[in-house]
Design a protein around this motif. Structure first.
Motif, PDB file in Angstrom:
ATOM      1  N   SER A  63       0.832  -1.203   0.000  1.00 48.83           N
ATOM      2  CA  SER A  63       0.000   0.000   0.000  1.00 48.83           C
ATOM      3  C   SER A  63       0.867   1.253   0.000  1.00 48.83           C
ATOM      4  CB  SER A  63      -0.927  -0.008   1.214  1.00 48.83           C
ATOM      5  OG  SER A  63      -1.798  -1.118   1.174  1.00 48.83           O
ATOM      6  N   ASP A  64       1.939   1.227   0.792  1.00 46.33           N
ATOM      7  CA  ASP A  64       2.872   2.352   0.789  1.00 46.33           C
ATOM      8  C   ASP A  64       3.465   2.558  -0.606  1.00 46.33           C
ATOM      9  OD1 ASP A  64       2.431   2.715   3.469  1.00 46.33           O
ATOM     10  OD2 ASP A  64       4.352   1.864   4.127  1.00 46.33           O
ATOM     11  N   TRP A  65       3.906   1.456  -1.222  1.00 46.27           N
ATOM     12  CA  TRP A  65       4.576   1.562  -2.523  1.00 46.27           C
ATOM     13  C   TRP A  65       3.606   2.030  -3.622  1.00 46.27           C
ATOM     14  CZ3 TRP A  65       9.471  -0.958  -4.399  1.00 46.27           C
ATOM     15  CH2 TRP A  65      10.395  -1.112  -3.362  1.00 46.27           C
ATOM     16  N   LEU A  66       2.316   1.815  -3.426  1.00 40.48           N
ATOM     17  CA  LEU A  66       1.332   2.296  -4.389  1.00 40.48           C
ATOM     18  C   LEU A  66       0.999   3.769  -4.204  1.00 40.48           C
ATOM     19  CD1 LEU A  66      -1.388  -0.513  -4.700  1.00 40.48           C
ATOM     20  CD2 LEU A  66       0.149   0.298  -6.490  1.00 40.48           C
ATOM     21  N   THR A  67       1.158   4.273  -2.973  1.00 41.91           N
ATOM     22  CA  THR A  67       0.577   5.572  -2.666  1.00 41.91           C
ATOM     23  C   THR A  67       1.547   6.639  -2.195  1.00 41.91           C
ATOM     24  OG1 THR A  67       0.105   4.823  -0.403  1.00 41.91           O
ATOM     25  CG2 THR A  67      -1.635   4.499  -2.059  1.00 41.91           C
ATOM     26  N   GLN A  68       2.699   6.267  -1.659  1.00 37.78           N
ATOM     27  CA  GLN A  68       3.599   7.279  -1.126  1.00 37.78           C
ATOM     28  C   GLN A  68       4.493   7.850  -2.225  1.00 37.78           C
ATOM     29  OE1 GLN A  68       5.822   6.143   2.319  1.00 37.78           O
ATOM     30  NE2 GLN A  68       4.002   5.784   3.568  1.00 37.78           N
ATOM     31  N   PRO A  69       4.722   9.158  -2.209  1.00 35.82           N
ATOM     32  CA  PRO A  69       5.507   9.807  -3.271  1.00 35.82           C
ATOM     33  C   PRO A  69       6.908   9.226  -3.445  1.00 35.82           C
ATOM     34  CG  PRO A  69       4.337  11.445  -1.972  1.00 35.82           C
ATOM     35  CD  PRO A  69       4.141  10.137  -1.274  1.00 35.82           C
ATOM     36  N   ARG A  70       7.551   8.777  -2.363  1.00 37.75           N
ATOM     37  CA  ARG A  70       8.928   8.291  -2.507  1.00 37.75           C
ATOM     38  C   ARG A  70       9.017   7.011  -3.332  1.00 37.75           C
ATOM     39  NH1 ARG A  70      10.369   5.696   3.448  1.00 37.75           N
ATOM     40  NH2 ARG A  70       8.244   5.162   4.056  1.00 37.75           N
ATOM     41  N   THR A  72       7.029   6.532  -6.113  1.00 40.98           N
ATOM     42  CA  THR A  72       6.275   6.806  -7.332  1.00 40.98           C
ATOM     43  C   THR A  72       6.803   6.033  -8.536  1.00 40.98           C
ATOM     44  OG1 THR A  72       5.666   9.013  -6.566  1.00 40.98           O
ATOM     45  CG2 THR A  72       5.593   8.620  -8.944  1.00 40.98           C
ATOM     46  N   GLU A  73       8.133   5.958  -8.696  1.00 41.10           N
ATOM     47  CA  GLU A  73       8.684   5.308  -9.884  1.00 41.10           C
ATOM     48  C   GLU A  73       8.439   3.800  -9.912  1.00 41.10           C
ATOM     49  OE1 GLU A  73      13.093   4.699 -10.087  1.00 41.10           O
ATOM     50  OE2 GLU A  73      13.096   5.997  -8.309  1.00 41.10           O
ATOM     51  N   PHE A  74       8.031   3.216  -8.781  1.00 44.32           N
ATOM     52  CA  PHE A  74       7.792   1.772  -8.712  1.00 44.32           C
ATOM     53  C   PHE A  74       6.302   1.419  -8.706  1.00 44.32           C
ATOM     54  CE2 PHE A  74      11.679   2.871  -6.430  1.00 44.32           C
ATOM     55  CZ  PHE A  74      12.615   2.156  -7.158  1.00 44.32           C
TER      56      PHE A  74
END
Length: 658
Positions: A63-70, A72-74
């Protein structure tokens, strides 16, 4: 299963709250995207979690990797895999954070995931290193880093990624372009006076893996307190800053140094050579790794011209296609089968093999030389301990013959390396340091602690060897040089390396060793591993393999105990390792055995237990020893010791419940 419609913010907050102490309704600070596709993917994550397909950590982190700006490229890469329903792959990639050990990060490559090697986890590692180095350097100092890489998939990409992160942090980069060995990276750190170094390699791991090894100034892998400092910085990385590698090359902040370093490294290795015969025929395999850039020029430079590369494994290839099991580990005798077959056909004297980053060396030789200089049809490989014994004896004998062997000369090894190292060293009147924890970095540290002028040789059971002070890590090219010299010196006497090893057994006592790795599968594996280690310490066995336990050495607490006596302080280096000293026979006097163990703290019949720090596995090291003997008695002595190891292994597996 149906799920109620939730807005995207609420869905992410509920997933993230799982396993945490959030109170119902507690505000979530995340600001996820609110488009329908993102909402559907977050709902899919929740559904997979509810179905038990993924873990809590995986759900939160995805969920973090889908939504957090840091991240974004993933996000797009992750979204594609969610849409494809690749939950098993994703759970493997996200169920934890890939550990950053005391030397770096190693694991399976996967484009996304906190538990995989990818641009994010490599970038975090480089950013954490950069932040820590800058924090300890004097104000205004310009940090620098030497970087090299091996033949694995994406190694060059990861090396350049690390360089880009360090460039953004103000570093100067000394870059070894093309495949180079780990010891050459250590040499480059020293030669360029770099603040640190990065080697991109997963050593002998499967083709799916990659890693970064991190080095401190002086060319040794990071040690306390820097290891913890780097780990803390890596684990706290938020954003990763990068500057273009090509821009760094153009403005001179990235310097390609391989043309300068290559000949200097080879020359430094060749300083360790001993004059003598060079007529042996050698077949060498780099196992598809970088070894041709190091071993071949060293052996050629030393005058070994009867030298061939083993063709099927000569080309650099991260898939290791012609290696059994595609695991290019010279510790495994199976990887030598093809080269041995060719050596038999061509009449060679020696087979050498290095791992993909060329810091470990394996070897095989014929069992005997028949009349007329013909080789016997039987060949055998050597264990890392056997090579250690042969090389220690050769290095000390060579120094003695040149008249420059001194009582202050030191041989350095680890607690789990064969006791023959100490016995051979003391027979020559030199000093042995054998109370170090597992890992060649401790040997590198010891070189500087005792003074490089006193260091003669370092070795560890996992096929790592070093003579000289040109690097602070094990070096397969150096080990290949020494072993080739020894083979050539023995040949005029009609001896093979196996004959020489038997000769040492007769002089210093037969020594047999074995490693037993016990993996404890399942979610409870780590807990089970810790419980076994705790039991071994709190309730040590009274006997193992039919031998009485007369002393327990616990290197975690640095205490030693004997039956019926209170704990006493134990000299040595601290680490998660416990050792059990054993009586060689029921009739042996325990007091006499303890005296022997005091004189030779890592020698004798014993068992060591060491847990993995990153996976549910315990490695047991088994040691069996008998007194010096006549050549006619050696075969029987080896049989007795092999039976002893079998009995020890059975008891250890029973204790571990496997």
């Amino acid at each position: 299963m149906d799920f109620p419609a939730l807005d995207c913010r609420t869905l992410v907050c509920r997933i993230r709250a799982l396993g945490r102490n959030n109170k119902p309704g507690e505000f979530c600070t995340m600001t996820p995207a609110t488009d329908p596709a993102a909402h559907a993917r977050l709902a899919a994550i929740q559904a997979a979690l509810a179905a038990g397909t993924i873990t809590d950590h995986s759900a939160r982190t995805m969920s973090d990797w889908l939504t957090q700006p840091r991240y974004t490229e993933f996000a797009g890469e992750l979204a594609m895999r969610i849409d494809q329903g690749l939950w098993k792959e994703l759970d493997d990639a996200y169920w934890t954070v890939i550990p950053f050990g005391t030397g770096g990060r190693r694991g399976k490559m996967y484009p996304v995931g906190s538990n995989a090697i990818n641009d994010r986890t490599i970038g975090e590692s480089a950013q954490g290193l950069a932040d820590y180095v800058r924090s300890v350097l004097p104000a205004g100092a310009t940090p620098s880093c030497a970087i090299a890489y091996d033949t694995r998939h994406r190694s060059e990409h990861f090396a350049k990624l690390c360089a880009e992160v360090l460039l953004a942090a103000g570093f100067k980069i000394f870059f070894l372009q093309g495949f180079r060995s780990t010891p050459e990276l250590s040499f480059a750190v020293r030669h360029t006076h770099s603040s640190c170094g990065i080697m991109v390699t997963a050593s002998h791991n499967p083709p799916s893996d990659n890693a970064v090894k991190m080095y401190w100034a002086g060319g040794v892998q990071v040690l306390p307190p820097h290891d913890k400092g780097i780990i803390d910085r890596v684990m706290s990385v938020d954003g990763i800053l990068r500057e273009s590698f090509d821009t760094g090359v153009a403005d001179g902040r990235v310097q390609f140094v391989e043309r300068e370093i290559d000949p200097l490294f080879v020359a430094a290795v060749l300083e360790q050579q001993t004059a003598g015969p060079r007529g042996v025929s050698i077949l060498y395999t780099p196992l598809h790794g970088v070894g041709a850039s190091a071993v071949m020029p060293v052996l050629t430079g030393a005058g070994f011209h009867k030298l061939r590369l083993y063709g099927p494994q000569a080309n650099p290839d991260g898939d290791f296609p012609n290696v059994p099991g595609r695991v290019a580990n010279p510790e495994n005798p199976a990887v030598m089968a093809g080269p041995i077959a060719e050596a038999l056909q061509r009449g060679d004297d020696l087979v050498l093999a290095s791992d993909p980053d060329c810091d470990r060396l394996g070897a095989a030789a014929p069992l005997s030389i028949l009349p007329g200089s013909a080789r016997s049809g039987a060949w055998e490989t050597f264990t890392g301990n056997q090579l250690a014994a042969l090389l220690v004896d050769w290095v000390l004998a060579s120094r003695q013959s040149r008249g420059n062997l001194k009582a202050s000369d030191c041989v350095v090894t680890t607690l789990v390396t064969t006791g023959m190292v100490r016995r051979i060293t003391e027979r020559y009147g030199a000093a042995a340091i054998d109370t170090l924890q597992v890992g060649f970095k401790w040997i590198g540290q010891a070189i500087d602690a005792i003074g490089p002028e006193h260091f003669v040789f370092g070795c560890e059971e996992s096929h790592g060897y070093l003579a000289g002070t040109h690097v602070r890590d094990k070096d397969a090219s150096l080990a290949a040089l020494l072993l080739a010299e020894l083979t050539a010196a023995l040949q005029p006497m009609g001896q093979t390396l196996h004959d020489k090893l038997d000769e040492l057994f007769c002089i210093d006592g037969p020594h047999l060793e074995r490693q037993v790795s016990v993996t404890l599968p399942g979610a409870a594996g780590m807990d089970r591993m810790r419980a076994i280690m705790a039991t071994l310490r709190a309730q040590p066995p009274q006997s193992l393999g039919g031998l009485n336990v007369v002393r327990v050495r616990d290197y975690a607490s640095l205490t030693s105990s004997t039956p019926g006596s209170a704990d006493v302080p134990l000299a040595g280096s601290q680490g998660d390792l416990v050792m059990f000293d054993l009586v060689a026979s029921p009739a042996e006097n325990p007091a006499a055995h303890r005296l022997e163990a005091d004189r030779f703290p890592a020698v004798g019949n014993c068992v060591a237990a060491r847990p993995s720090g990153t996976e549910p596995k315990i490695k047991f090291y088994l040691f069996a020893v008998s007194p010096p003997c006549q050549a006619s008695q050696l075969a029987a002595a080896k049989t007795i010791l092999a039976d002893r190891l079998d009995a020890l292994e059975r008891d250890l597996r029973r204790l571990a419940g496997v």
